[in-house]
Design an enzyme around this catalytic site. Sequence first.
Site, PDB file in Angstrom:
ATOM      1  N   PRO A  14       0.832  -1.200   0.000  1.00 17.02           N
ATOM      2  CA  PRO A  14       0.000   0.000   0.000  1.00 17.02           C
ATOM      3  C   PRO A  14       0.873   1.260   0.000  1.00 17.02           C
ATOM      4  O   PRO A  14       1.925   1.282   0.648  1.00 17.02           O
ATOM      5  CB  PRO A  14      -0.779  -0.091   1.317  1.00 17.02           C
ATOM      6  CG  PRO A  14      -0.623  -1.491   1.794  1.00 17.02           C
ATOM      7  CD  PRO A  14       0.624  -2.034   1.197  1.00 17.02           C
ATOM      8  N   SER A  60       1.697   4.554   3.403  1.00 17.31           N
ATOM      9  CA  SER A  60       1.293   3.900   4.645  1.00 17.31           C
ATOM     10  C   SER A  60       2.495   3.493   5.488  1.00 17.31           C
ATOM     11  O   SER A  60       2.370   2.663   6.389  1.00 17.31           O
ATOM     12  CB  SER A  60       0.407   2.694   4.334  1.00 17.31           C
ATOM     13  OG  SER A  60       1.147   1.772   3.579  1.00 17.31           O
ATOM     14  N   GLY A  61       3.656   4.052   5.177  1.00 21.66           N
ATOM     15  CA  GLY A  61       4.832   3.809   6.013  1.00 21.66           C
ATOM     16  C   GLY A  61       5.492   2.472   5.759  1.00 21.66           C
ATOM     17  O   GLY A  61       6.305   2.015   6.565  1.00 21.66           O
ATOM     18  N   LEU A  62       5.160   1.832   4.628  1.00 18.45           N
ATOM     19  CA  LEU A  62       5.714   0.496   4.359  1.00 18.45           C
ATOM     20  C   LEU A  62       6.808   0.520   3.292  1.00 18.45           C
ATOM     21  O   LEU A  62       7.241  -0.531   2.814  1.00 18.45           O
ATOM     22  CB  LEU A  62       4.591  -0.462   3.948  1.00 18.45           C
ATOM     23  CG  LEU A  62       3.570  -0.757   5.046  1.00 18.45           C
ATOM     24  CD1 LEU A  62       2.393  -1.560   4.507  1.00 18.45           C
ATOM     25  CD2 LEU A  62       4.211  -1.503   6.217  1.00 18.45           C
ATOM     26  N   GLY A  63       7.232   1.698   2.902  1.00 16.59           N
ATOM     27  CA  GLY A  63       8.375   1.797   1.983  1.00 16.59           C
ATOM     28  C   GLY A  63       8.044   1.485   0.540  1.00 16.59           C
ATOM     29  O   GLY A  63       8.901   1.001  -0.202  1.00 16.59           O
ATOM     30  N   SER A  64       6.806   1.760   0.116  1.00 10.04           N
ATOM     31  CA  SER A  64       6.413   1.375  -1.247  1.00 10.04           C
ATOM     32  C   SER A  64       7.298   2.037  -2.309  1.00 10.04           C
ATOM     33  O   SER A  64       7.716   1.388  -3.275  1.00 10.04           O
ATOM     34  CB  SER A  64       4.943   1.703  -1.508  1.00 10.04           C
ATOM     35  OG  SER A  64       4.731   3.083  -1.373  1.00 10.04           O
ATOM     36  N   ALA A  85      10.452   3.158  -2.093  1.00  9.18           N
ATOM     37  CA  ALA A  85      11.805   2.593  -2.113  1.00  9.18           C
ATOM     38  C   ALA A  85      11.784   1.182  -2.704  1.00  9.18           C
ATOM     39  O   ALA A  85      12.708   0.795  -3.434  1.00  9.18           O
ATOM     40  CB  ALA A  85      12.378   2.569  -0.696  1.00  9.18           C
ATOM     41  N   ALA A  86      10.728   0.427  -2.423  1.00 11.67           N
ATOM     42  CA  ALA A  86      10.650  -0.945  -2.949  1.00 11.67           C
ATOM     43  C   ALA A  86      10.527  -0.931  -4.476  1.00 11.67           C
ATOM     44  O   ALA A  86      11.163  -1.731  -5.169  1.00 11.67           O
ATOM     45  CB  ALA A  86       9.480  -1.682  -2.314  1.00 11.67           C
ATOM     46  N   ASP A  93      14.756   3.452   4.672  1.00 12.32           N
ATOM     47  CA  ASP A  93      13.869   2.623   3.840  1.00 12.32           C
ATOM     48  C   ASP A  93      14.650   1.934   2.728  1.00 12.32           C
ATOM     49  O   ASP A  93      14.575   0.713   2.557  1.00 12.32           O
ATOM     50  CB  ASP A  93      12.754   3.480   3.210  1.00 12.32           C
ATOM     51  CG  ASP A  93      11.725   3.932   4.218  1.00 12.32           C
ATOM     52  OD1 ASP A  93      12.008   3.872   5.425  1.00 12.32           O
ATOM     53  OD2 ASP A  93      10.636   4.360   3.796  1.00 12.32           O
TER      54      ASP A  93
HETATM   55  C1  MEV Z   1       9.932   6.632   7.071  1.00  9.24           C
HETATM   56  O1  MEV Z   1       9.796   5.253   6.811  1.00  9.24           O
HETATM   57  C2  MEV Z   1      10.658   6.882   8.334  1.00  9.24           C
HETATM   58  C3  MEV Z   1      10.925   8.336   8.724  1.00  9.24           C
HETATM   59  O2  MEV Z   1      11.824   8.275   9.801  1.00  9.24           O
HETATM   60  C4  MEV Z   1      11.479   9.151   7.587  1.00  9.24           C
HETATM   61  C5  MEV Z   1      12.897   8.769   7.208  1.00  9.24           C
HETATM   62  O3  MEV Z   1      13.574   8.053   7.926  1.00  9.24           O
HETATM   63  O4  MEV Z   1      13.345   9.239   6.135  1.00  9.24           O
HETATM   64  C6  MEV Z   1       9.644   8.993   9.217  1.00  9.24           C
END
Ligand code: MEV
Length: 313
Positions: A101, A104-108, A110-111, A152
């Site tokens: 997704p 949502s903080g899952l690194g989409s 970068a992946a 990420d």
């Molecule tokens: C993002 O996955 C994590 C953060 O710390 C941003 C970053 O590290 O670049 C919020």
Amino acid sequence: MPAFTATAPAKIILFGEHAVVYGRPAIAVPVTSLQARAIVRPEPRAPHGQVRLVAAAIGLDALMEELNPDHPLRRVVELTARELGAAYLPACQINIQSTIPVASGLGSGAAVSVAVIRALAAYLGKSLPDEVVSTLAYEVEKIYHGTPSGVDNTVIALRRAVYFLRGQAIQPLRVGRPFTLLIADSGIPSPTATTVSEVRAGWQQNPAFYEQRFDQIADIVQQARLLIENGQPEQLGDLMNRNQILLQEVGVSSPELERLIATACQAGAAGAKLSGGGRGGNIIALVDEWSAATVSESLWKAGAQGIILTTVQ
Ligand code: MEV
């Protein structure tokens, strides 16, 4: 003509998000049940150097030169070709698919970058070391948000747990004993760029307040690292709860995330926190074989939009 395929996992941050942007350490792990995939197909009848990019999920079907020079996909292809010493790529179509997704903080992001880099390298008959893959993906991360820490791209390129400190060589993290987490999606999209820039604005206004919290987070990360390496993961719950309080204080939690976190803890999780940029996106909860089903059921009832069980090893 063969196709060249590469995949890259999602990631979660166990400890240290946001503070990591300010030079503190973080711990992150890959999540292999979610993946980005890039497939490069030669197009021998197309003009030399023509690259078509197709990502059906975002309605993209375009020639590379039609895209803005700052488009992340154009940038990743150009950077990779340059790294591989290819002035022009033999004509091809690059198809991108992902089950991760977005926002949502899952690194989409970068992946997708890592998958494209590896598929293109394979297409040109080469392979790139993880560090180089990570560095190329980092360049693209800067387009998504100006000041990424690099965590990420590092964990996703390495495909294993990392202890990450900005500007230092990649440090894989040895996991002494596997442990299990539930990742629950709040269903609220929250681009990392937004929370990172809000934290920056707060930090500029009141640096002492933020620096103190970041130092406390760094301390938690060090303790967590020892517990993970020494095979005592059941003690991580308390550190997760403490990290969460500090994330609340730096302003990246939200009522929805707090509700999911409280639900997980009341249902038997040993600890829980948001993971990634925060505000929306995902929470993670530490569970074991006895609590996993109950916690999962309670999270669904509390409105989680998706739940993944993952083993850190
Ligand atoms: C993002 O996955 C994590 C953060 O710390 C941003 C970053 O590290 O670049 C919020």
